[in-house]
Design an enzyme around this catalytic site. Structure first.
Site, PDB file in Angstrom:
ATOM      1  N   LYS A   1      49.005  25.453  90.268  1.00 49.06           N
ATOM      2  CA  LYS A   1      49.495  25.412  88.820  1.00 49.06           C
ATOM      3  C   LYS A   1      48.380  25.993  88.004  1.00 49.06           C
ATOM      4  O   LYS A   1      47.180  26.168  88.475  1.00 49.06           O
ATOM      5  CB  LYS A   1      49.162  23.749  89.174  1.00 49.06           C
ATOM      6  CG  LYS A   1      49.422  23.167  87.914  1.00 49.06           C
ATOM      7  CD  LYS A   1      48.642  21.668  87.858  1.00 49.06           C
ATOM      8  CE  LYS A   1      48.863  20.719  86.464  1.00 49.06           C
ATOM      9  NZ  LYS A   1      48.563  19.574  86.266  1.00 49.06           N
TER      10      LYS A   1
ATOM     11  N   CYS B   1      43.996  11.125  89.155  1.00 48.62           N
ATOM     12  CA  CYS B   1      44.549  11.157  88.678  1.00 48.62           C
ATOM     13  C   CYS B   1      46.170  12.192  89.361  1.00 48.62           C
ATOM     14  O   CYS B   1      44.927  13.314  89.257  1.00 48.62           O
ATOM     15  CB  CYS B   1      44.327  11.432  86.989  1.00 48.62           C
ATOM     16  SG  CYS B   1      45.864  12.491  86.145  1.00 48.62           S
TER      17      CYS B   1
ATOM     18  N   CYS C   1      45.393  12.080  80.228  1.00 52.36           N
ATOM     19  CA  CYS C   1      47.135  11.441  80.103  1.00 52.36           C
ATOM     20  C   CYS C   1      46.649  11.124  78.665  1.00 52.36           C
ATOM     21  O   CYS C   1      48.139  10.649  78.305  1.00 52.36           O
ATOM     22  CB  CYS C   1      47.702  11.152  81.126  1.00 52.36           C
ATOM     23  SG  CYS C   1      47.622  10.874  82.337  1.00 52.36           S
TER      24      CYS C   1
ATOM     25  N   HIS D   1      49.922  27.333  74.739  1.00 58.94           N
ATOM     26  CA  HIS D   1      49.616  28.390  76.318  1.00 58.94           C
ATOM     27  C   HIS D   1      51.369  28.507  76.392  1.00 58.94           C
ATOM     28  O   HIS D   1      52.266  28.438  76.364  1.00 58.94           O
ATOM     29  CB  HIS D   1      49.461  27.979  77.279  1.00 58.94           C
ATOM     30  CG  HIS D   1      48.982  26.966  77.415  1.00 58.94           C
ATOM     31  ND1 HIS D   1      50.137  26.615  78.311  1.00 58.94           N
ATOM     32  CD2 HIS D   1      48.644  25.428  77.153  1.00 58.94           C
ATOM     33  CE1 HIS D   1      50.031  24.578  78.097  1.00 58.94           C
ATOM     34  NE2 HIS D   1      48.917  24.852  77.877  1.00 58.94           N
TER      35      HIS D   1
ATOM     36  N   LYS E   1      42.772  26.482  83.556  1.00 60.63           N
ATOM     37  CA  LYS E   1      41.880  26.840  82.297  1.00 60.63           C
ATOM     38  C   LYS E   1      40.378  26.709  83.774  1.00 60.63           C
ATOM     39  O   LYS E   1      39.868  28.584  84.048  1.00 60.63           O
ATOM     40  CB  LYS E   1      41.155  26.615  81.161  1.00 60.63           C
ATOM     41  CG  LYS E   1      41.514  26.665  79.932  1.00 60.63           C
ATOM     42  CD  LYS E   1      40.287  26.172  79.257  1.00 60.63           C
ATOM     43  CE  LYS E   1      41.652  25.960  77.881  1.00 60.63           C
ATOM     44  NZ  LYS E   1      40.817  25.428  77.369  1.00 60.63           N
TER      45      LYS E   1
ATOM     46  N   HIS F   1      45.220  16.080  86.296  1.00 58.33           N
ATOM     47  CA  HIS F   1      44.398  16.010  85.627  1.00 58.33           C
ATOM     48  C   HIS F   1      42.965  16.264  86.992  1.00 58.33           C
ATOM     49  O   HIS F   1      41.929  16.494  86.591  1.00 58.33           O
ATOM     50  CB  HIS F   1      43.911  15.189  83.814  1.00 58.33           C
ATOM     51  CG  HIS F   1      44.708  15.387  83.482  1.00 58.33           C
ATOM     52  ND1 HIS F   1      45.794  14.527  82.930  1.00 58.33           N
ATOM     53  CD2 HIS F   1      44.785  16.218  82.557  1.00 58.33           C
ATOM     54  CE1 HIS F   1      46.873  14.920  82.218  1.00 58.33           C
ATOM     55  NE2 HIS F   1      45.995  15.848  82.009  1.00 58.33           N
TER      56      HIS F   1
ATOM     57  N   HIS G   1      53.939  25.615  76.876  1.00 57.15           N
ATOM     58  CA  HIS G   1      54.304  24.631  75.483  1.00 57.15           C
ATOM     59  C   HIS G   1      55.579  25.936  75.467  1.00 57.15           C
ATOM     60  O   HIS G   1      56.094  25.574  74.505  1.00 57.15           O
ATOM     61  CB  HIS G   1      53.486  24.463  74.067  1.00 57.15           C
ATOM     62  CG  HIS G   1      51.753  24.160  74.632  1.00 57.15           C
ATOM     63  ND1 HIS G   1      49.941  25.233  74.203  1.00 57.15           N
ATOM     64  CD2 HIS G   1      51.569  23.012  75.321  1.00 57.15           C
ATOM     65  CE1 HIS G   1      49.845  23.659  74.845  1.00 57.15           C
ATOM     66  NE2 HIS G   1      50.054  22.812  75.405  1.00 57.15           N
TER      67      HIS G   1
ATOM     68  N   CYS H   1      42.813   7.177  81.691  1.00 56.23           N
ATOM     69  CA  CYS H   1      43.010   9.155  82.104  1.00 56.23           C
ATOM     70  C   CYS H   1      43.470   8.910  80.595  1.00 56.23           C
ATOM     71  O   CYS H   1      43.926   8.997  80.111  1.00 56.23           O
ATOM     72  CB  CYS H   1      43.535   9.442  82.645  1.00 56.23           C
ATOM     73  SG  CYS H   1      43.790  11.166  82.925  1.00 56.23           S
TER      74      CYS H   1
END
Ligand code: MSP
Length: 627
Positions: free
Chosen positions: A296, A144, A130, A19, A299, A147, A22, A127
């Site tokens: 952020k 976390c 992570c 995505h 999805k 996440h 990356h 987590c």
């Protein structure tokens, strides 16, 4: 012998398809690699995929596939993605490859034999996102922060690496080497982590729970913890411990990562290297995150940007250029398709593309395509001055990781060429020599720009060079005015480099803006739209491009924010750290002199113009709502 340079991206988890996050990190690394090659360095650029661990095993199970088959498929997608974006990696390492597994086993055994690994019981908060245990301090509201989920309490028998033993050494190394972790805000973050005990690192998982990993060489009932496995890719790909590539490139290593994986790279990795008596890397370069609509990307929010769709529409080089130019490296950036189109039209279609078109037409029409080198006169003084030292300035900015400013420097030069053409108006020049002089100066300038922009837009700049009849060039070929040989000929035909992208017509856009700007009388419902929050100031810096502004990093509700405010005349940066302030959290993000501000701090203005920040009059948690 040529100077060496080694740059790496993180190796990406194959539980998700490639995505924009990356792509952003990889494009930054590719830019640096291409620049160094062009600047005469013997360069090695590594990327790859991280294929072991619980998270991947779970993703494979969800897809109803065997882990190996699953990772093969996703790794292939990463390779394809990098091909689309012209990523010039020299090697692509996969952690399921034997060459990597061999090094992991060997390295573990080495540290085990030295007495730095022991067996123990551990209870902690894990987590899976992570793939690590989190400390209480890292949690925000028990979750976390990356996440947004509560970590699981886990108790298990694991092998531990004596990481704490190396804390003092690492802290000292970071203090003695200011550029080791950059930009500076991340260095400070790591120093703060290291100011307290970091504990030992659990480096194995019982096979009974996670089987998708590399077996420990001395205990087949355990597999290697995925981060211990993954970090070693940076040396396994070079053929550690005695490969030729390892000897050649490892001493010049620079890692490019995103801020989410700072601790693993700045704390786990150097201590792992130290334990194995291996020289540590030279620089850790930490990038910010890209946000879509100021939030952020995720999805679940449905706001994930697909850079490959953009690439199909506007071309990969436009995407590369936009991502590099839009966001100062190290800070979070907001990106959007409209932003890309605007930047493309302004910088590429207008400033660069039009100039190429104009000058080509004139050289062909007035000179049959042939340029004559004539010494510059007074009229050229501006362009000559701008060209002189340009490559050095660009190099300096790139070395400081100011990629956006480096590109802007070249664009400024292109704009100065445009102004020069307009001022000198070749179509009016009667003196033949003077006409030669002007045409030569513009083409010579474009030649310089093409080289300096090549790391950002490799394919388009090769096209630009071809349109000017030029072959491959390096940075050394473009020092100042006059690199182009006398009698140089440009080809009669060339495609349009950056066709303009049509957008909504201006009137329509103007009307929409007016609508937005009208301020209606306020109703309670309007006030209720304001998301006012208490936020905690984590760090403050002076704005890199504006004396009046401060760049303030805040924490609220498990989220980090950057806000830019006109407070420099009213507060010293240090004074603000630790204060609880009032934030208008849902203000549309806005870029202030190159830095994205995501919200606004409320302040009262005194009669003399002094600003006083609002703060709650008793301590409330960061993130608390104000109504
Ligand atoms: N596998 C680990 C890294 C191991 S390196 C030895 C991992 N992989 S990841 O697939 O989650 O990718 C992490 C990297 O992707 C981040 O560090 C960052 O570089 C990039 N990004 C992911 N989302 C991002 C954004 N929204 N914006 C910018 N980059 C972010 O962590």
């Amino acid at each position: 012998m040529a100077k060496t340079f080694y740059v790496t991206t993180p190796i990406y988890y194959v539980n998700a398809e490639p995505h924009i996050g990356h792509a952003y990190t990889t494009i930054n690394a590719d830019f640096l690699a291409r620049w160094k090659r062009l600047d005469g360095y013997d360069t090695f650029f590594l990327t790859g995929t991280d294929e072991h661990g619980e998270k991947i095993a779970q993703a494979a199970a969800r897809a109803g596939m065997e882990p190996q088959q699953f990772v093969d498929e996703v790794a292939a997608k990463f390779k394809k993605a990098w091909e689309i974006l012209h990523i010039s990696y020299d090697d692509f390492i996969r952690t399921t490859e034997e060459r990597h597994k061999k090094v992991v086993r060997q390295y573990l055994q080495e540290i085990y034999d030295r007495g730095d690994i022991y067996y123990g019981e551990y209870e902690g908060l894990y987590c899976v996102g992570c793939e690590r245990f989190l400390t209480e301090k890292e949690l925000v509201d028990g979750k976390c922060p990356d996440h947004g989920v509560e970590p699981e309490l886990r108790r298990e028998g694991n092998y531990f690496f004596k990481m704490e033993k190396y804390r003092a050494w690492l802290r000292d190394h970071i203090l003695k080497n200011p550029g080791f972790i950059r930009p500076e805000r991340y260095r400070n973050e790591v120093l703060s982590i290291l100011s307290e005990p970091i504990g030992d690192l659990s480096i194995s998982r019982p096979k009974s729970r996670v089987s998708w990993g590399i077996e420990l060489p001395w205990d087949p009932e355990h597999v290697t913890y995925v981060w211990f496995d993954a970090l070693l890719n940076y040396v396994s790909a070079l053929g550690y411990p005695d490969g030729e590539r390892y000897r050649r490139y490892w001493p010049a290593a620079q890692h490019m990562i995103g801020k989410d994986i700072l601790k693993t790279h700045a704390v786990f990795w150097p201590t792992m290297l130290k334990a194995g008596d291996v020289e540590i890397y030279k620089h850790l370069n930490v990038g910010g995150h890209l946000l879509a609509d100021g939030r952020k990307m995720s999805k679940s929010l449905g706001n994930v940007i697909n850079p490959f769709e953009w690439s199909a529409k506007y071309g990969p080089d436009a995407v590369r250029y936009y991502l590099l130019k839009e966001t100062p490296y190290g800070l979070d950036g907001v990106v959007s398709e409209a932003g890309l189109v605007e930047r493309y039209n302004a910088d590429l279609a207008n400033d660069l593309g039009n100039l190429l078109q104009r000058v080509r037409t004139m050289v062909i029409k007035y000179r049959g395509g042939v340029l004559r080198k004539r010494e510059p006169g007074e009229g050229e003084a501006g362009v000559v001055a701008a060209a002189s030292g340009l490559a050095d300035r660009v190099r300096g900015l790139i070395d400081e990781l100011k990629f956006n400013q480096a590109l802007e420097e070249v664009l400024q030069f292109v704009r100065s060429l445009n102004r020069y053409v307009n001022e000198r108006a070749p179509w009016k020049i009667k003196d033949e020599e003077d006409l030669d002089r002007v045409l030569y100066t513009v083409v010579d300038g474009l030649r310089t720009a093409a080289v300096l922009l090549e790391p950002a837009m490799p394919v388009k700049m090769a096209e630009l060079r071809r349109a000017l009849g030029l072959g491959e060039l390096s940075v050394a070929d473009v020092s100042g005015w006059g690199g182009l040989p006398d009698g140089h000929e440009i080809p009669a035909e060339a495609p349009i480099l950056f066709p303009k992208i049509e957008t909504k017509n201006k009137q329509q856009a103007g009307r929409e803006e007016e609508e937005e700007e009208r301020t209606p009388t306020i109703q309670y419902e309007d006030f209720a739209k304001l998301d006012l929050r208490v936020a905690l100031v984590k760090s403050v810096e002076k704005h890199p491009n504006a004396d009046r502004l401060l760049v303030i990093r805040l924490e609220l509700d498990g989220e980090e924010r950057t806000v830019v405010g006109g407070l420099a005349a009213h507060y010293q940066p240090q004074e603000l750290v630790g204060k609880r302030v009032v934030l208008l959290a849902n203000l549309k993000p806005r870029k202030l002199r190159g830095v994205v501000s995501h919200g606004m701090l409320l302040a009262a203005e005194g009669a003399d113009g002094t600003l006083a920040l609002l703060t709650p009059d008793r301590e409330v948690e960061a993130g608390s709502k104000i109504s």
